[in-house]
Design a protein around this motif. Structure first.
Motif, short mmCIF file in Angstrom:
data_model
loop_
_atom_site.label_atom_id
_atom_site.label_comp_id
_atom_site.label_asym_id
_atom_site.label_seq_id
_atom_site.Cartn_x
_atom_site.Cartn_y
_atom_site.Cartn_z
N PRO A 1 0.72 -1.06 0.16
CA PRO A 1 0.28 0.16 0.21
C PRO A 1 1.17 1.42 -0.28
O PRO A 1 2.11 1.35 0.33
CB PRO A 1 -0.95 -0.26 1.34
CG PRO A 1 0.00 -1.18 2.33
CD PRO A 1 0.92 -1.91 1.25
N SER A 2 0.21 2.34 -0.19
CA SER A 2 0.88 3.27 -0.43
C SER A 2 0.19 4.84 -0.63
O SER A 2 -1.06 4.69 -0.76
CB SER A 2 1.77 3.49 -1.26
OG SER A 2 0.99 3.70 -2.76
N PRO A 3 0.26 6.33 -0.17
CA PRO A 3 -0.97 6.57 -0.79
C PRO A 3 -0.87 6.72 -2.30
O PRO A 3 -0.71 6.24 -3.34
CB PRO A 3 0.29 8.10 -0.80
CG PRO A 3 0.84 7.88 -0.44
CD PRO A 3 2.18 6.63 -0.44
N VAL A 4 -1.89 7.36 -2.35
CA VAL A 4 -2.70 7.02 -3.73
C VAL A 4 -2.26 8.29 -5.21
O VAL A 4 -1.46 9.69 -4.59
CB VAL A 4 -3.78 8.07 -3.45
CG1 VAL A 4 -4.99 7.87 -5.44
CG2 VAL A 4 -5.30 7.25 -3.44
N PRO A 5 -1.72 7.28 -5.21
CA PRO A 5 -0.48 7.94 -6.71
C PRO A 5 -0.44 9.09 -7.69
O PRO A 5 -2.31 9.10 -7.95
CB PRO A 5 -0.13 6.90 -7.28
CG PRO A 5 -0.64 5.84 -7.53
CD PRO A 5 -1.47 5.93 -6.00
N ASN B 1 5.79 7.76 1.54
CA ASN B 1 5.12 8.63 0.89
C ASN B 1 5.88 8.61 -0.60
O ASN B 1 6.89 8.27 -1.07
CB ASN B 1 5.41 9.99 1.43
CG ASN B 1 7.02 10.60 1.67
OD1 ASN B 1 7.98 10.98 1.24
ND2 ASN B 1 7.33 10.16 3.01
N TYR B 2 5.64 9.84 -1.04
CA TYR B 2 6.34 9.78 -2.91
C TYR B 2 6.89 11.74 -2.60
O TYR B 2 7.51 11.59 -3.60
CB TYR B 2 5.02 10.04 -4.23
CG TYR B 2 4.98 8.87 -4.17
CD1 TYR B 2 5.41 7.34 -4.78
CD2 TYR B 2 3.47 8.76 -3.25
CE1 TYR B 2 5.50 7.06 -5.16
CE2 TYR B 2 2.82 7.10 -3.59
CZ TYR B 2 4.08 5.62 -4.49
OH TYR B 2 3.41 5.05 -4.83
N GLY C 1 10.52 1.86 0.26
CA GLY C 1 10.67 2.85 0.44
C GLY C 1 10.21 3.46 1.08
O GLY C 1 8.88 3.97 1.15
N TYR C 2 10.80 4.58 2.19
CA TYR C 2 10.18 5.66 2.81
C TYR C 2 9.21 6.46 1.84
O TYR C 2 8.17 7.04 2.18
CB TYR C 2 10.55 6.30 4.19
CG TYR C 2 11.16 7.71 4.27
CD1 TYR C 2 10.13 7.94 5.45
CD2 TYR C 2 11.40 8.77 3.88
CE1 TYR C 2 9.87 9.26 5.76
CE2 TYR C 2 11.68 10.09 3.92
CZ TYR C 2 10.47 10.40 4.98
OH TYR C 2 9.30 11.82 5.11
N ASN C 3 10.75 7.00 1.19
CA ASN C 3 10.68 7.39 -0.58
C ASN C 3 9.95 7.04 -1.43
O ASN C 3 10.84 6.12 -1.74
CB ASN C 3 10.66 9.00 -0.61
CG ASN C 3 11.93 9.95 -0.22
OD1 ASN C 3 12.36 8.51 -0.53
ND2 ASN C 3 12.33 9.79 0.22
#
Length: 620
Positions: free
Chosen positions: A280-284, A329-330, A365-367
């Motif tokens: 999972p990740s923030p919505v890219p 985060n990105y 990754g952290y980012n």
């Protein structure tokens, strides 16, 4: 009386309202539980890691093993360096004790006696370099030896002198185009189908074979023989006439080598893993044009209402469990101290769904900045930033690990996937020495023409890290180079590693314009092919495959044959092991110490339950 009736009716109305409220509260509780990510248990791995200190890299495991193969090569001939690089790794992975001799720097009279070995592999196209020792070699084969000519031979004086013993009736001076390969169905997993080469050229010698030669692979158009075997006296000759010596063909060369003895056994991994990068990740961010075109919804709604449900249907249908790798985060900040991601809903929701599916969550990754230091030059190929020092890399990884523990408290990630498969030597050293949570790295199996990707072999590194490269990707694993790679690795390591990104549908170069239905169809086509080619292949998570690689990496095997049985002796056996077993003479019967499953032709999958296995020969 009327008052009592009205009171009863009012109470009944309230009861109905309470019932409705109770239903809504229950639904809200279920939705909250799903959104909060609390309705899952930690994944129960079917196979887990061995301690770092108890696992040996393959090169260490092979110390002291008997040398059974003589590899002859000529470093002065074109293409030899490339093919030797591949065979060094192939024979190591097959756990074949090998002595390599360069005839360019060794007097022919000083070559070892062939009788010391079970097999000989010849890596030279111009066989004249062996002189009269080539005749000695063929006489040894005539008396029961086994030789593999792995390079397309040149039409020379010595080749013509022995060509009949190689199964060649006649040959021409021209070379044929090798645009594809069709292995026979009973020779390799996935056989009977055509696999395309990406850059074909005229690389196969034009030959006509004797009737008593057995062809195992041809080109797909004109049927040029690419792999064949011929009996010479009481010995065996195998010829590879492909002329292409890339990593993508290792499985074909390994299968060719397995034809040499009356039986060949070599360790394999037995695992299929499916990675979801950036998940999972923030919505890219990205262009949702084609999602709006096809579904009239936002990117976030597409993921939750279309993409994920479709993946779950495929997972259930093909019994696969996904391994997601998390991005916190990105942002592209590599200088400041890491900051905690405040919005955790997306992570809890999709992470819990992934774990409830029996999958796993690792780290990306952290980012989305690869772990490299300022000495890495992206050469205008990427807009990534470097990290200022090792401490910054460690701090970023520690933040990611801590964040995952907060949003998914019942999971402990161990798998790291480098963004864009980029990981420098310095970054790799940091992971191995300063981030003990990371037990396996899943990068890439193939080079891309630059020095940026972290290219891996399947195995265990000297620092105990498990190397688990990904082989194929995306939804377009059709009649392409990737399908050839997938087929080859089924036959080399009995493994399939695949990855895809949620944001593939936001990038035209990765299939956005074709749309999700086409992309999903391509992915399912690969799953159908894989299930048909290797129905017994274990579907695993990243951790489970890493545990399997540990056991595979250190496993050694010696095979002894008598008129009545084969005896396999395994070194560094722990709790289970998997091997390919090819019975070239005789049919396997009762097995003690293991379990045998027929795969295709005379190829079997052997599960080892003990360090000594006896396989009886039927009718002996």
């Amino acid at each position: 009386m009327k008052h009592k009736l009205h009171s009863w009716l009012d109470a009944f109305r309230w009861r109905k309202l309470l019932l409705i409220w109770a239903v809504f509260l229950a639904m809200a509780a279920i939705l909250f539980a799903e959104r909060s990510g609390i309705r899952y248990a930690s994944t129960q791995f079917k196979i887990d890691y061995l301690p770092r200190t108890e696992v040996k890299p393959a090169s260490i495991a092979m110390f002291g093993q008997p040398v059974t193969c003589l590899l002859l090569y000529d470093s002065g001939q074109e293409g030899t360096d490339q093919v030797k690089e591949q065979f060094d790794q192939i024979l190591l992975d097959m756990k074949v004790g090998t002595q390599a001799v360069d005839v360019r720097t060794t007097a022919l009279t000083s070559l070892p006696e062939f009788s010391q070995y079970q097999t000989v592999v010849v890596l030279m196209s111009n066989l004249d370099a062996l002189g009269k020792r080539l005749i000695d070699l063929m006489n040894w084969v005539q008396n029961g030896g086994s030789v593999l000519f792995a390079m397309t031979p040149d039409k020379t004086t010595y080749f013509d002198a022995i060509s009949q013993k190689l199964g060649v009736q006649s040959s021409a001076w021209e070379y044929k185009m090798v645009e594809s390969i069709v292995p026979s169905e009973d020779f390799m997993l996935g056989g009977g189908q055509r696999y395309e080469f990406s850059d074909p050229f005229e690389s196969a010698l034009s030959v006509s074979l004797r009737e008593d030669a057995t062809v195992y692979a041809r080109t797909g158009d004109k049927g040029v023989p690419l792999v064949w075997e011929h009996s010479s006296g009481s010995g065996r000759v195998v010829v590879d006439n492909i002329g292409i010596y890339d990593k993508v063909l290792r499985g074909v060369y390994a299968a060719s080598y397995s034809l040499l003895c009356d039986a060949t056994a070599y360790p394999v991994i037995n695992g299929a893993v499916f990675y979801l990068d950036d998940f999972p990740s923030p919505v890219p961010g990205g262009d949702g044009t084609y999602i709006r075109r096809d579904y009239s919804m936002s990117i976030a709604d597409f993921y939750s209402k279309v993409w994920w449900p479709d993946l779950m249907k495929l997972a259930q249908k093909y019994s696969i469990r996904f391994t997601g790798v998390m991005i916190e985060n990105y942002e592209d900040d590599t200088v400041d101290a890491p900051t905690r991601q405040p919005d955790t809903q997306q992570f809890r929701y999709f992470g819990s769904l992934l774990l409830r599916q029996g999958g796993e969550v690792g780290y990306h990754g952290y980012n989305h900045q690869p772990l490299v230091l300022p000495d890495t030059d992206y050469k205008d190929l990427y807009s990534y930033r470097q990290w200022p020092g090792e401490d910054a890399i460690v701090a970023a990884m520690e933040e990611l690990i801590a964040f995952q523990k907060i949003v998914l408290p019942h999971t402990d990630g161990s798998v790291y996937v480098p963004p864009s498969n980029i990981l420098s030597a310095a970054g790799r050293q940091v992971l191995g020495s300063k981030v003990p949570q990371i037990r396996t790295i899943a990068s890439t199996y193939f080079e891309d023409g630059t020095d940026l990707p972290y290219v891996q072999e399947f195995g265990v590194a000297s620092d105990g890290m498990v190397e688990q490269p990904r082989i194929v990707s995306g939804g377009m694993v059709g009649d392409t180079y990737m399908r050839l790679a997938a087929m080859s690795e089924l036959n080399m390591h009995y493994v399939s590693t695949h990855f895809m990104h949620p944001d593939d549908l936001l990038d035209v170069d990765r299939g956005a314009e074709e749309g999700w239905e086409v992309y999903k169809g391509g992915f399912e086509d690969y799953l159908k092919w894989l299930s048909a080619a290797a129905p017994d292949l274990r579907k695993q998570t990243g951790t489970e495959c890493a545990g399997a690689i540990q056991r595979y990496s250190q496993l050694t095997v010696t095979t002894e044959s008598t008129p009545t049985e084969w005896t396999l002796t395994l070194g560094n056996f722990v709790d289970e092991g998997w091997l390919f077993f090819r019975a070239n003479e005789g049919t396997p019967g009762r097995v003690t110490g293991g379990e045998l499953t027929h795969l295709t032709g005379n190829l079997y999958l052997l599960k080892a339950n003990a360090d000594t296995i006896h396989i009886e020969k039927k009718g002996a």
